[in-house]
Design a protein around this motif. Sequence first.
Motif, PDB file in Angstrom:
ATOM      1  N   PHE A 111      20.738  26.301  60.432  1.00 17.56           N
ATOM      2  CA  PHE A 111      22.007  25.831  59.896  1.00 17.56           C
ATOM      3  C   PHE A 111      23.073  25.960  60.967  1.00 17.56           C
ATOM      4  CE2 PHE A 111      19.511  26.773  56.244  1.00 17.56           C
ATOM      5  CZ  PHE A 111      19.944  25.915  55.263  1.00 17.56           C
ATOM      6  N   ALA A 112      23.873  24.927  61.122  1.00 15.05           N
ATOM      7  CA  ALA A 112      24.928  24.922  62.134  1.00 15.05           C
ATOM      8  C   ALA A 112      26.061  25.848  61.711  1.00 15.05           C
ATOM      9  CB  ALA A 112      25.462  23.514  62.341  1.00 15.05           C
ATOM     10  N   VAL A 113      26.620  26.575  62.675  1.00 18.43           N
ATOM     11  CA  VAL A 113      27.821  27.382  62.472  1.00 18.43           C
ATOM     12  C   VAL A 113      28.945  26.630  63.157  1.00 18.43           C
ATOM     13  CG1 VAL A 113      28.956  29.585  62.937  1.00 18.43           C
ATOM     14  CG2 VAL A 113      26.505  29.527  62.437  1.00 18.43           C
ATOM     15  N   THR A 114      29.972  26.272  62.384  1.00 17.37           N
ATOM     16  CA  THR A 114      31.080  25.499  62.933  1.00 17.37           C
ATOM     17  C   THR A 114      32.398  26.198  62.684  1.00 17.37           C
ATOM     18  OG1 THR A 114      31.297  24.242  60.884  1.00 17.37           O
ATOM     19  CG2 THR A 114      29.891  23.296  62.583  1.00 17.37           C
ATOM     20  N   LEU A 115      33.366  25.888  63.517  1.00 12.88           N
ATOM     21  CA  LEU A 115      34.721  26.380  63.286  1.00 12.88           C
ATOM     22  C   LEU A 115      35.336  25.523  62.189  1.00 12.88           C
ATOM     23  CD1 LEU A 115      35.970  26.871  66.957  1.00 12.88           C
ATOM     24  CD2 LEU A 115      35.148  28.607  65.368  1.00 12.88           C
ATOM     25  N   ALA A 116      35.972  26.165  61.234  1.00 12.51           N
ATOM     26  CA  ALA A 116      36.540  25.426  60.104  1.00 12.51           C
ATOM     27  C   ALA A 116      37.635  24.479  60.563  1.00 12.51           C
ATOM     28  CB  ALA A 116      37.075  26.398  59.061  1.00 12.51           C
ATOM     29  N   ALA A 117      38.451  24.905  61.512  1.00  9.86           N
ATOM     30  CA  ALA A 117      39.548  24.065  61.999  1.00  9.86           C
ATOM     31  C   ALA A 117      39.086  23.322  63.246  1.00  9.86           C
ATOM     32  CB  ALA A 117      40.766  24.916  62.321  1.00  9.86           C
ATOM     33  N   GLY A 118      39.099  22.017  63.168  1.00  4.08           N
ATOM     34  CA  GLY A 118      38.759  21.190  64.318  1.00  4.08           C
ATOM     35  C   GLY A 118      39.730  20.040  64.398  1.00  4.08           C
ATOM     36  N   SER A 119      39.679  19.313  65.472  1.00  9.45           N
ATOM     37  CA  SER A 119      40.580  18.164  65.584  1.00  9.45           C
ATOM     38  C   SER A 119      40.089  17.052  64.668  1.00  9.45           C
ATOM     39  CB  SER A 119      40.638  17.679  67.033  1.00  9.45           C
ATOM     40  OG  SER A 119      39.399  17.153  67.421  1.00  9.45           O
TER      41      SER A 119
END
Length: 83
Positions: free
Chosen positions: A32-40
């Motif tokens: 499962f990918a871990v992503t930053l909640a805030a992105g452009s």
Amino acid sequence: MWDREAGTLTGRPGAQRLAVTSGGTIPDRGMFAVTLAAGSEESGPRKVGELDEEMVYESRINDVFALGATTGASRRSPTTGSS
């Protein structure tokens, strides 16, 4: 089945049904990918790593975990519904 005399290879009875109804190979591990909640807005969320499925299914929302040298809290994903 291999027919030595005719030099032909044929499927066993029921093999076609098994191939059509079978879901295929089950992978050893799901990631499962871990992503930053805030992105452009152009690029969307930024991927920072991966967690294996055992870690994902055993964690609860707001559990804190370490990913490399940083910590993060698990949140429910809007796209997959997983936490």
